[in-house]
Enzyme design. Structure first.
Site, PDB file in Angstrom:
ATOM      1  N   PRO A  87       0.821  -1.205   0.000  1.00  9.96           N
ATOM      2  CA  PRO A  87       0.000   0.000   0.000  1.00  9.96           C
ATOM      3  C   PRO A  87       0.863   1.266   0.000  1.00  9.96           C
ATOM      4  O   PRO A  87       0.396   2.332  -0.379  1.00  9.96           O
ATOM      5  CB  PRO A  87      -0.789  -0.085   1.320  1.00  9.96           C
ATOM      6  CG  PRO A  87      -0.668  -1.493   1.771  1.00  9.96           C
ATOM      7  CD  PRO A  87       0.622  -2.018   1.224  1.00  9.96           C
ATOM      8  N   GLU A 114       2.259  -7.063   8.758  1.00  8.13           N
ATOM      9  CA  GLU A 114       2.455  -5.613   8.593  1.00  8.13           C
ATOM     10  C   GLU A 114       3.480  -5.322   7.514  1.00  8.13           C
ATOM     11  O   GLU A 114       3.786  -4.161   7.241  1.00  8.13           O
ATOM     12  CB  GLU A 114       2.936  -5.009   9.926  1.00  8.13           C
ATOM     13  CG  GLU A 114       1.953  -5.169  11.076  1.00  8.13           C
ATOM     14  CD  GLU A 114       0.567  -4.706  10.698  1.00  8.13           C
ATOM     15  OE1 GLU A 114      -0.384  -5.482  10.847  1.00  8.13           O
ATOM     16  OE2 GLU A 114       0.444  -3.559  10.227  1.00  8.13           O
ATOM     17  N   ARG A 156      -0.547  -9.593 -20.676  1.00  5.23           N
ATOM     18  CA  ARG A 156      -1.373  -9.321 -21.853  1.00  5.23           C
ATOM     19  C   ARG A 156      -0.675  -8.350 -22.804  1.00  5.23           C
ATOM     20  O   ARG A 156      -1.067  -8.212 -23.966  1.00  5.23           O
ATOM     21  CB  ARG A 156      -2.745  -8.795 -21.475  1.00  5.23           C
ATOM     22  CG  ARG A 156      -2.776  -7.449 -20.820  1.00  5.23           C
ATOM     23  CD  ARG A 156      -4.178  -7.112 -20.376  1.00  5.23           C
ATOM     24  NE  ARG A 156      -5.059  -6.884 -21.503  1.00  5.23           N
ATOM     25  CZ  ARG A 156      -5.148  -5.733 -22.173  1.00  5.23           C
ATOM     26  NH1 ARG A 156      -4.350  -4.730 -21.850  1.00  5.23           N
ATOM     27  NH2 ARG A 156      -6.003  -5.594 -23.168  1.00  5.23           N
ATOM     28  N   ASP A 171      -6.483   0.105 -25.627  1.00  7.71           N
ATOM     29  CA  ASP A 171      -7.029  -0.048 -24.271  1.00  7.71           C
ATOM     30  C   ASP A 171      -7.242   1.306 -23.618  1.00  7.71           C
ATOM     31  O   ASP A 171      -6.603   2.275 -23.981  1.00  7.71           O
ATOM     32  CB  ASP A 171      -6.008  -0.798 -23.400  1.00  7.71           C
ATOM     33  CG  ASP A 171      -6.153  -2.297 -23.507  1.00  7.71           C
ATOM     34  OD1 ASP A 171      -7.132  -2.745 -24.127  1.00  7.71           O
ATOM     35  OD2 ASP A 171      -5.289  -3.001 -22.997  1.00  7.71           O
TER      36      ASP A 171
HETATM   37  C1  LIG Z   1       8.004  -3.635   1.584  1.00 12.39           C
HETATM   38  O1  LIG Z   1       6.658  -3.985   1.247  1.00 12.39           O
HETATM   39  C2  LIG Z   1       5.925  -4.705   2.169  1.00 12.39           C
HETATM   40  O2  LIG Z   1       6.383  -4.958   3.258  1.00 12.39           O
HETATM   41  C3  LIG Z   1       4.567  -5.146   1.730  1.00 12.39           C
HETATM   42  O3  LIG Z   1       3.829  -5.653   2.867  1.00 12.39           O
HETATM   43  C4  LIG Z   1       2.465  -5.834   2.749  1.00 12.39           C
HETATM   44  C5  LIG Z   1       1.708  -5.939   3.909  1.00 12.39           C
HETATM   45  C6  LIG Z   1       0.325  -6.117   3.815  1.00 12.39           C
HETATM   46  C7  LIG Z   1      -0.303  -6.213   2.584  1.00 12.39           C
HETATM   47  C8  LIG Z   1       0.465  -6.122   1.434  1.00 12.39           C
HETATM   48  C9  LIG Z   1      -0.193  -6.285   0.101  1.00 12.39           C
HETATM   49  O4  LIG Z   1      -0.265  -5.107  -0.657  1.00 12.39           O
HETATM   50  C10 LIG Z   1      -1.409  -4.324  -0.499  1.00 12.39           C
HETATM   51  O5  LIG Z   1      -2.163  -4.423   0.453  1.00 12.39           O
HETATM   52  C11 LIG Z   1      -1.620  -3.334  -1.566  1.00 12.39           C
HETATM   53  C12 LIG Z   1      -0.875  -3.208  -2.717  1.00 12.39           C
HETATM   54  N1  LIG Z   1      -1.411  -2.195  -3.431  1.00 12.39           N
HETATM   55  N2  LIG Z   1      -2.455  -1.667  -2.759  1.00 12.39           N
HETATM   56  C13 LIG Z   1      -2.591  -2.364  -1.614  1.00 12.39           C
HETATM   57  C14 LIG Z   1       1.858  -5.931   1.505  1.00 12.39           C
END
Ligand SMILES: COC(=O)COc1cccc(COC(=O)c2cn[nH]c2)c1
Length: 241
Positions: A87, A114, A156, A171
């Site tokens: 996120p 997390e 795709r 697209d």
């Molecule tokens: C360094 O990166 C990380 O640690 C990623 O960690 C996590 C933790 C919880 C959830 C996620 C999945 O991604 C999304 O939620 C997400 C992607 N796009 N919109 C929402 C990933």
């Protein structure tokens, strides 16, 4: 020639659809090959632990770096882009998908809890490009759904995957605007008519109408896309529409 995709996850079964439909045909043609890997095979304890408490305190758990380090060393071809859905990432867009489709392949790291200890992405950047990307402003339970989305968007665009290459070119977002409405038979359906211009055979008028619809829809639904357009993308005719 063959685009190589590898995914590391604690829920490998979640990514089973990667072998289906469009991607399946592409795989059958040898255009794409996919490997899904259970991160727990690189744990070093009897409980196959992948998470631990966060330094500095706070809620939830963080994914330990060591299994990721071993897994990426085992799976990631040198120089291959590592994609981490998060996120907190930069936006994943059609332009990003198009760029990635020109590369030899991708490795995806699916975060849970997390997130993944930040040193994994920092260390991985020593071995090739790392892209922490977001597919939207919401929080998922893990990266697996985002990987399905991004793999579909990228594959795709690979040469030979989508039958009609032109349909990919036109697209939504390909020209920076949203695609307008589409219609097919019957000409009248439950009291609703197909816009007459589309039945006129006047291809210049049809092109103008479609462009106007695309601009109207973009202004209505995604005005942000209009401000980001390169100079000259909107013609005088566009502005008059
Ligand atoms: C360094 O990166 C990380 O640690 C990623 O960690 C996590 C933790 C919880 C959830 C996620 C999945 O991604 C999304 O939620 C997400 C992607 N796009 N919109 C929402 C990933």
């Amino acid at each position: 020639m063959t685009f190589r995709i590898d995914v590391l996850t604690i829920f490998p079964e979640y990514l089973a659809p990667l072998g289906q439909s469009l991607l399946g045909k592409a795989a059958a043609k040898g255009l794409v090959s996919v490997g899904v890997h259970d991160l727990r095979q690189w744990t070093d304890d009897v409980h196959r632990t992948v998470d631990d408490s966060p330094y500095g305190g706070g809620p939830g758990m963080v994914m330990r770096p060591e299994p990721w380090g071993r897994g990426l060393e085992a799976v990631r071809p040198p120089g291959t882009r590592l994609v981490v859905p998060t996120p907190a990432g930069r936006p994943f867009t059609q332009a990003v998908a198009a760029q990635w489709a020109t590369e030899p392949g991708l490795v995806f790291a699916c975060g849970r809890y997390e997130g993944i200890d930040q040193r994994v992405a920092d260390w991985a950047a020593e071995g090739g490009p790392v892209s922490e990307v977001s597919i939207g402003d919401y929080v998922l339970a893990g990266g697996e759904s985002a990987v399905l989305v991004m793999v579909e968007a990228v594959t795709r665009l690979l040469p030979g995957v989508v039958g009609n290459a032109e349909s990919v070119e036109f697209d939504s977002h390909a020209d920076g605007l949203l695609e307008g409405p589409s219609y097919t038979r019957p000409a009248t359906w439950r009291g609703h008519e197909v816009p007459p211009v589309l039945l006129s055979g006047d291809h210049a008028a049809i092109a103008r109408w479609r462009r106007a619809q695309s601009l109207r829809r973009t202004a209505d639904r995604r005005p942000d896309l209009l401000t980001g357009l390169p100079d000259g993308a909107l013609t005088a005719a566009d502005r008059a529409a």
